[in-house]
Scaffold this motif. Structure first.
Motif, PDB file in Angstrom:
ATOM      1  N   MET A   1      15.949 -40.950  43.416  1.00  0.00           N
ATOM      2  CA  MET A   1      14.924 -41.761  42.741  1.00  0.00           C
ATOM      3  C   MET A   1      13.809 -42.102  43.715  1.00  0.00           C
ATOM      4  O   MET A   1      14.065 -42.414  44.877  1.00  0.00           O
TER       5      MET A   1
ATOM      6  N   ASP B   1       9.406 -42.033  40.053  1.00  0.00           N
ATOM      7  CA  ASP B   1      10.244 -42.325  38.892  1.00  0.00           C
ATOM      8  C   ASP B   1      10.083 -43.758  38.399  1.00  0.00           C
ATOM      9  O   ASP B   1      10.319 -44.047  37.228  1.00  0.00           O
TER      10      ASP B   1
ATOM     11  N   MET C   1       5.862 -43.738  33.701  1.00  0.00           N
ATOM     12  CA  MET C   1       7.211 -44.052  34.166  1.00  0.00           C
ATOM     13  C   MET C   1       7.533 -45.532  33.965  1.00  0.00           C
ATOM     14  O   MET C   1       6.622 -46.345  33.759  1.00  0.00           O
TER      15      MET C   1
END
Length: 358
Positions: free
Chosen positions: A1, A87, A109
């Motif tokens: 991530m 992300d 996102m």
């Protein structure tokens, strides 16, 4: 991530929000979650820098400051070019420039809004910024506040309480970051006098004028105030007009390498903020980590009285009142056993509630 933090500034610029961003970037990267930073620069040039923690800090060119906000139009174009690489977007507010960049670029996102403080003083600006702020809170997938007290008192957050999470601010344990030599030099410079240390940006809500006025009633003490900002020259002038040059020293910017010496040398840490723009008091936590008693202010609706527990880790005083502040500081400094007791309790509370390494 991969996480992109967006905020006003980043170290070496010092401030409460900047400290939080640094702790998060360092901590997340330490556990394997990439967290980069996008912020405004303090010059008209954009730059990018790889920090030792293995992450990038991108600083957008700034045209200067307006209403305590960095005017950095380049933040918009930089966020537009970066938004597909991450992300999660983590935006630190209040920051009109960052909010404007998000509103223009519309990243898709998930977004976390880190709510550090309400906008307190700039009422005219809020007529414009208020719409943007409400849009950001509506768009956010989660909102982080730093204390239940602030979450409950913030009018702006009430419609969005269903997505508010309270996460207290922690700082890395710097008790091992001792500054014995520097502390010894500071103490020798003011030999025989008790030392009160305060630290913060020189801005309206920090209330340094209250501490300066209190110093007039502290003949056996020296007050060291670190930090820079728009009111530094004003406070230096106040010290001179009051004839307190031997008792109050406005240090200006204090380098991170020098801070351990001041924290170690002081007998008491003092924070005299006056309004809810001071939502937490990160510098108090840094002092508590080093086992120092804290004298702060009892700002209704702020997290400060929760961070510094009155009668346990220090004392919380009424805002804007130099005489009671001076009396409490005198009482504390004339009782070394009480200082030691409160400082030890402050260290224990830090380890229990605010250690970012846990």
């Amino acid at each position: 991530m991969k996480v992109l933090q967006v905020g006003k500034f980043y170290p070496p610029v010092r401030g409460g929000i900047e400290t939080v961003m640094w702790e998060l970037a360092e901590g997340l990267n330490r556990v394997g979650l990439r967290s980069d930073v996008l912020c405004a620069n303090q010059s008209p040039v954009s730059s990018s820098e790889r920090f030792a923690g293995g992450y990038d800090v991108m600083r957008a060119a700034s045209l200067g400051m307006l209403l305590s906000t960095s005017v950095a139009p380049a933040l918009v174009s930089q966020l537009a070019s970066l938004k597909r690489r991450y992300d999660v977007l983590h935006v630190h507010m209040p920051d009109p420039m960052a909010a404007l960049a998000v509103a223009i670029t519309r990243p898709s996102m998930p977004m976390v809004v880190h709510w550090h403080s309400d906008v307190i003083r700039q009422r005219r600006a809020m007529k414009l910024y208020g719409h943007l702020q409400r849009w950001m809170l509506r768009r956010a997938d989660a909102i982080v506040t730093t204390s239940h007290q602030y979450a409950n008192s913030s009018v702006a957050l009430q419609p969005w309480r269903h997505k508010v999470e309270v996460i207290p601010i922690g700082v890395t344990d710097r008790a091992c970051s001792v500054g014995h030599a520097d502390a010894a030099l500071i103490r020798s410079r003011f030999a025989g006098r008790k030392i009160i240390f305060s630290l913060g940006r020189m801005t309206y809500y920090k209330g340094f004028e209250v501490l300066i006025e209190a110093a007039a009633h502290l003949p056996d003490c020296v007050v060291l105030i670190g930090g820079d900002g728009e009111l530094l020259s004003h406070y230096r002038g106040l010290v001179a007009r009051r004839g307190l040059q031997d008792r109050v020293h406005m240090l200006g910017h204090v380098n991170d390498d020098d801070l351990p010496g001041y924290f170690e040398a002081c007998d008491v840490f003092c924070m005299t903020s006056t309004v809810r723009a001071e939502a937490y008091g990160v510098a108090m936590v840094e002092a508590m980590a080093r086992g120092k008693p804290v004298v702060a202010t009892d700002i209704v609706g702020s997290g400060m009285p929760w961070v510094n527990v009155d009668g346990e880790t220090g004392f919380n005083m009424p805002t804007g009142q130099p005489m009671p502040l001076a009396a409490t500081l005198t009482r504390l400094l004339e009782n070394p056993m009480l200082c030691e007791q409160l400082g030890a309790a402050a260290r224990r509370r830090y380890l229990r509630e605010f250690d970012a390494t846990l």
